[in-house]
Enzyme design. Sequence first.
Site: not given
Length: 185
Positions: A51-54, A158
């Site tokens: 779920h990290n947007a990086f 992120t």
Amino acid sequence: MVSSCAVIRNDPSNLASSFPPVFAADARVLILGSMPGRASLQASQYYAHPHNAFWPIIENLLGSPVPLGYSDRICLLTRQRIALWDVLRTCVRTGSLDSAIMPASIIANDFSSFFEAAPGIQAVCFNGLAAEREYTRKVIPTLSNQYALLPNYRLPSTSPAMAGMTRQQKLDRWRLIAEILHSAA
């Protein structure tokens, strides 16, 4: 009076150690996180939490037409002259949140050696407040003026814990990296 705080400094399971930097000698932008989270440490990959947007943000910024595998993501960064690392070399932390890092346990990475290996860095971008704060406290005082005075920019984290912004809002702020790269060309 009994304290409700747990003593965790002697528990080796709470010791977190970062990864080596990802970079090529011609890097122009350095992106810094604080310390990899638990999912990243277990996977031995930067920003591995699903779920990290990086990675979706980076892939969008750099024009990747499809989601990439980890090794292709690393190649994409280095081809675009972006370096990736973390401010902290080691720390004691329960869980993955930056707020759980014990300040007295922090040891920063060796940025003087990094900048010798990547002397063309023109800007430092922080993935969130904790990275910026620890870089300012622990790293800048150790650097020569050439690197201590580099422009730096805090971007929104992120992390999925940073839920105050949508992914699109984060992407809009992260577009600064593309602007920096374009002006450095």
